[in-house]
Each structure stands twice: as C-alpha cells, then as structure tokens.
Design a protein around this motif. Structure first.
Motif, PDB file in Angstrom:
ATOM      1  N   GLY A 206       0.796  -1.233   0.000  1.00  0.00           N
ATOM      2  CA  GLY A 206       0.000   0.000   0.000  1.00  0.00           C
ATOM      3  C   GLY A 206       0.824   1.275   0.000  1.00  0.00           C
TER       4      GLY A 206
ATOM      5  N   HIS B 234       0.689   3.402  -3.344  1.00  0.00           N
ATOM      6  CA  HIS B 234      -0.574   4.128  -3.502  1.00  0.00           C
ATOM      7  C   HIS B 234      -0.633   5.311  -2.536  1.00  0.00           C
TER       8      HIS B 234
ATOM      9  N   THR C 167       0.790   4.164   4.834  1.00  0.00           N
ATOM     10  CA  THR C 167      -0.674   4.048   4.718  1.00  0.00           C
ATOM     11  C   THR C 167      -1.372   4.479   6.018  1.00  0.00           C
TER      12      THR C 167
ATOM     13  N   ALA D 290      -5.637   0.389  -0.143  1.00  0.00           N
ATOM     14  CA  ALA D 290      -4.368   0.673  -0.835  1.00  0.00           C
ATOM     15  C   ALA D 290      -3.518  -0.593  -0.915  1.00  0.00           C
TER      16      ALA D 290
ATOM     17  N   GLY E 162      -4.074  -1.124  -4.461  1.00  0.00           N
ATOM     18  CA  GLY E 162      -3.288   0.041  -4.900  1.00  0.00           C
ATOM     19  C   GLY E 162      -2.336  -0.267  -6.038  1.00  0.00           C
TER      20      GLY E 162
END
Ligand SMILES: [Mg+2]
Length: 330
Positions: free
Chosen positions: A170, A173, A252, A263, A267
C-alpha cells in the motif's frame, strides 16, 4: 545536443560489457551470452507520459528508475537474474535543444543507470526517435536468465498451500495520493519513496528458486486482489486471504484503516512478490533481508464461491474483487 549527442551521452554512461553481455551498445546488434545451462526470460513495458507518469509530478530520475523497475520485478518474480535492457525512447521535437529538456534526459538516465548498476543490468541497446506529440514515450525490454526449467511460475499453486508476500503493501498508492494532493514529492522519511523509487525484490526471487521453496509466484504490480486472482487462475485454484494478516506500509497509516487496507489490496505498484509454498515448508521470516508475511491459504476451486475471498477480523468472508488500481487511466 541532438540525437547523436544523446546516444553519445548514453553510451558513455553505460558500459559495453556486463554479466551475460558479450557486446553492448555500439554495433548493429548486442550479443548476449547467458551462462551454460540457463535459459533466457524476456519482458517488456511501456512508460508513457500521462499514462504511467506525469512530467510535472514525477522527477525525471524517478521516471528512469520506474521504467526499469517493472521489468526487473517481473524477472525476479520468476527467479531470473537480470542481464540486459533495451530501451526505445521517443522525445518531443526540440526537447533536446532546450536546457530543460536536456536536464530531463540527464535525470532520466541517472535514475535508470543507478538501478541498472544496483541490479547488474546492462543497457545493451535501444533506439531514439522524435515523438509525434509533445509527450515522452519509453518502451523497455528486459532480458534475464535462469537455470533451465527452474523458473518460478504462476501455475504451481495447489490447495492447502500457504500464501506469502514480501515487505509491506500500500505504500506506493499512499505516496502517489500524497503526491497528487501536494503537487510535488514530499521529503523522504524513513518510509522512503515506495511510489517514486520502488525497490524490486531482486534477491528474494532468486533465493526462493534456489531453495525450491515456492510452488508459484507473481509480482505485485497491480495489487494483491488482481495479481492473486491471476495466480489462482493460472493454477486452477481459489484463495482465502486474512485481512488482519496483510502487512500495511507505514505510509498508509495516515489514510485510516479502511483506505489503508484498500491501498494494500488494490493500490498496485508496490512491486513486492506474492508466492505460495506447501503447508509444511519452513518459510523463514526474512529472505534476502526482506520481511516475509503469510497472508492466507490456497483453496480448492469451488464454482459456488468466488475465486478469491477475504476473511475479516470477525471471521466474516467476502469476495475479494480484482480491483487493481490504474492511475491516470481515462
Ligand atoms: Mg508481473
């Protein structure tokens, strides 16, 4: 600086020989010489402006780095060792006549070169052309090698195998959404730059192959939900992921639990590896210095339940829809 100047700049930066490369840039063709008993693996990736990167958002160095990462990650997912890269680059007309364009090109090759050196990849050839639009297009071909018949594939997972991922998910993202919000890169903290400068898990794939530990593997370019579905499809199996087991990247945290999980699952672009191993296999907590986390189990394919499901904290099971997130898609 024209096209010839550009080629000279590239040639002076990249050596003509390297591991597995008998002849690099400078002749009509490159000559590759993989070790005896090895076979050749090939992968290709586009890096298109406004599709994979934005000139105002991504530093040129990051574009060069990311151009190489995707192919390296594909090679390592199959246990291959990188050998050579071939790059085709189209630049807007007049781009090289202006200082700004020259700086962009220098930054691009700096990013590409740094990662090429780290990974032992020789840029062994390519092509340059004037772009038909005011846009930068790059296309890269990566060649790797692996002992014959030993490459990791997506198709070997069987019911009962455990599912593992490397690193944390994640982060790419999370950094991209921060980048889009801020309009520029934030300073690198301890969490690094998982979107701008993702690290391909080069040592892990080779080590998994060496130990004969993984039954199947894929790299997480599109996200767990999409890539695990690909692996399951290729293996003819289903899978159950445990929500609480997903290793969340520190970046995150500021997204909140729900978005962080989204995510990590959807992501994409984390370039971690996902692999499966037999239930009894002693998979270590770290391989090649990278944390390994078990995130679920391969199940027998059952047409009455979704192929990939996720079990929440309270034990409830829901479908994990392939929702690999594509940034800048229309
Ligand atoms: Mg891949």
């Amino acid at each position: 600086m024209g096209e010839l100047g550009l080629i000279e700049q590239i040639r002076s930066r990249f050596s003509a020989r390297g591991r597995g490369v008998a002849l690099g840039i400078g002749d009509d063709c490159a000559i590759l010489r993989p070790p005896a008993g090895h076979e050749v693996l090939v992968t290709t990736d586009f890096s298109l402006e406004n599709r994979h990167f934005r000139r105002e958002l991504h530093p040129a160095k990051s574009v060069g780095h990311r151009c190489l990462v995707r192919g390296l990650s594909d090679l390592t997912a199959m246990g291959a060792t990188p050998v050579a890269a071939f790059l085709s680059l189209a630049l807007p007309g007049d781009f090289l006549k202006a200082r700004k364009g020259q700086r962009w090109v220098a930054g691009f090759f700096e990013g590409l070169h740094l990662l090429a050196e780290q990974s032992g990849t020789t840029l062994a050839g390519g092509d340059t052309s004037e772009s038909p639009a005011d846009l930068i297009f790059a296309d890269i071909v990566l060649i790797g090698s692996a002992p014959r018949g030993r490459s990791l594939r997506r198709s070997g997972a069987r019911a009962g195998d455990e599912i593992y991922v490397t690193g944390a998910l994640g982060g790419a993202h999370a950094e991209l959404s921060a980048l889009l919000g801020l309009g520029r890169a934030a300073r690198a903290g301890a969490a690094g730059h998982p979107h701008l400068y993702p690290e391909p898990r080069l040592g892990v794939g080779a080590e998994l192959m060496r130990r004969g530990m993984a039954t199947a593997a894929i790299d997480l370019s599109d996200g767990v939900s999409t890539d695990l579905a690909h692996l399951c499809e290729a293996s003819g199996v289903g899978a159950e992921v445990e929500e609480g087991a997903i290793p969340l990247h520190p970046l995150t945290k500021r997204l909140g639990r729900k978005k962080a999980l989204d995510a990590a699952l959807n992501g994409g672009e984390d370039y971690e590896l996902l692999f499966t191993a037999r239930a009894g296999a002693r998979v270590p907590g770290r391989i090649a210095g990278v944390a390994i986390t078990r995130i679920g189990t391969i199940r027998k394919r059952n047409a009455r339940v979704p192929r990939v499901v996720i079990r929440g904290a309270a034990g409830e099971v829901r479908e994990l829809m392939p929702a690999g997130w594509q940034h800048f898609s229309s």
